[in-house]
Design an enzyme around this catalytic site. Structure first.
Site, PDB file in Angstrom:
ATOM      1  N   ASP A 211       0.882  -1.169   0.000  1.00 18.65           N
ATOM      2  CA  ASP A 211       0.000   0.000   0.000  1.00 18.65           C
ATOM      3  C   ASP A 211       0.922   1.221   0.000  1.00 18.65           C
ATOM      4  OD1 ASP A 211      -2.371   1.620   0.378  1.00 18.65           O
ATOM      5  OD2 ASP A 211      -1.882   1.774   2.496  1.00 18.65           O
TER       6      ASP A 211
ATOM      7  N   CYS B 106     -11.154   3.208   0.456  1.00 19.45           N
ATOM      8  CA  CYS B 106      -9.707   3.382   0.618  1.00 19.45           C
ATOM      9  C   CYS B 106      -9.344   2.547   1.834  1.00 19.45           C
ATOM     10  CB  CYS B 106      -9.390   4.855   0.863  1.00 19.45           C
ATOM     11  SG  CYS B 106      -7.714   5.164   1.480  1.00 19.45           S
TER      12      CYS B 106
ATOM     13  N   CYS C 216      -4.501  -1.597  -1.659  1.00 18.24           N
ATOM     14  CA  CYS C 216      -4.700  -0.172  -1.907  1.00 18.24           C
ATOM     15  C   CYS C 216      -5.677  -0.023  -3.067  1.00 18.24           C
ATOM     16  CB  CYS C 216      -3.349   0.431  -2.280  1.00 18.24           C
ATOM     17  SG  CYS C 216      -3.419   2.144  -2.788  1.00 18.24           S
TER      18      CYS C 216
HETATM   19  N1  DGL Z   1      -4.775   3.192   1.057  1.00 21.12           N
HETATM   20  C1  DGL Z   1      -4.899   3.677  -0.246  1.00 21.12           C
HETATM   21  C2  DGL Z   1      -6.173   3.326  -0.950  1.00 21.12           C
HETATM   22  O1  DGL Z   1      -6.781   2.348  -0.607  1.00 21.12           O
HETATM   23  C3  DGL Z   1      -4.150   4.863  -0.733  1.00 21.12           C
HETATM   24  C4  DGL Z   1      -4.251   6.124  -0.010  1.00 21.12           C
HETATM   25  C5  DGL Z   1      -3.315   7.153  -0.593  1.00 21.12           C
HETATM   26  O2  DGL Z   1      -2.125   6.930  -0.552  1.00 21.12           O
HETATM   27  O3  DGL Z   1      -3.797   8.170  -1.108  1.00 21.12           O
HETATM   28  O4  DGL Z   1      -6.571   3.995  -1.864  1.00 21.12           O
END
Ligand code: DGL
Length: 257
Positions: free
Chosen positions: A8, A186, A71
């Site tokens: 991630d 997210c 992610c």
């Molecule tokens: N945890 C991430 C997601 O699921 C990314 C968050 C980021 O770095 O903006 O989108």
């Protein structure tokens, strides 16, 4: 022993680890947090693709059997490329829009919003998912510029007294919409699930457990054990800010809210 890689932009993918540890106590986990390039939500498609490919290759070097893209943003922007380039199987994570088809009573009972990063919200892959699973645009879609970073920062300070204030500020525009449920698109967001539920006065949904089930399906394994987490459970952790693998206890995957 099964070896799983997860990456991630930071520690958002930790929200998947609890499901993984409980269902598969024996799996060895290699987790990479790309802190040097976080957040992904405001990066270009090319940048996210380059990072995803680089981190996946690091995990391939660890001889993992499968990689979970922990992610939503990296999945939206790079999973096709990863699958085309590397032979390791990949499981991605996408906002759980299908909850409205699985539980239509949710939609009858009220309004829902999908919260994600801007990168996910504007991606072609996500627009296609919307067209398929929410063709009548029943849901509202919101790309939040700062929430993932706010949550990431909360890991780094021993006192989280400002967290609630910062999350409140990030979400305040949407409080007045009086949503009944929110889909957390997210992986960082489920880490503060109860706070989001309190501020927006909603129920929240995210697909973490299904991602882990999909991984075991692809590996041809039988369904899960569901055991209480052992205190000794550890995993291999790498932050691109420190550039070294460390062994970390599972108690580090949460912080006080
Ligand atoms: N945890 C991430 C997601 O699921 C990314 C968050 C980021 O770095 O903006 O989108």
């Amino acid at each position: 022993m099964v070896k799983i890689g997860v990456f991630d932009s930071g520690r958002g993918g930790f929200s998947l680890l609890k499901h993984l540890f409980e269902s598969y106590p024996d799996w060895e986990v290699f987790y990479i947090a790309d802190h040097a390039y976080a957040p992904y939500g405001n990066k270009s498609r090319k940048q996210v693709q380059e990072r995803s490919l680089y981190l996946s290759s690091m995990l391939v070097d660890k001889e993992v059997d499968l990689i979970i893209v922990g992610c939503n943003t990296a999945t939206a922007l790079s999973i096709n490329l990863l699958r085309e380039t590397l032979s390791t199987p990949f499981v991605g994570i996408e906002p759980y829009l299908n909850v409205i088809n699985i539980h239509p009573e949710l939609v009858h009972a009220g309004r829902g919003v999908v919260l994600s990063t801007q990168g996910t919200n504007e991606s072609e892959r996500f627009l296609e998912l919307q067209a398929r699973l929410d063709p009548e645009s029943i849901l509202d879609y919101v790309g939040l510029p700062r929430l993932a970073s706010i949550i990431e920062d909360a890991f780094d300070y021993s006192s989280n007294c400002d967290l609630e204030k910062k999350v409140q500020k990030e979400l305040h525009t949407y409080i007045q919409n009086k949503y009944d449920f929110a889909i957390l698109g997210c992986t960082h967001y489920p880490l503060i699930r109860s706070l989001i539920e309190k501020i927006l006065e909603v129920k929240t949904y995210s697909p973490g457990e299904f991602v882990v089930k999909r991984a075991s399906q692809l590996l041809g394994l039988k369904a899960d054990v569901l055991e209480p987490l052992s205190n000794n459970r550890t995993f291999n952790y790498y932050s691109t800010l420190h550039n070294k693998w460390e062994t970390v206890n599972h108690s580090n995957i949460a912080f006080n809210q």
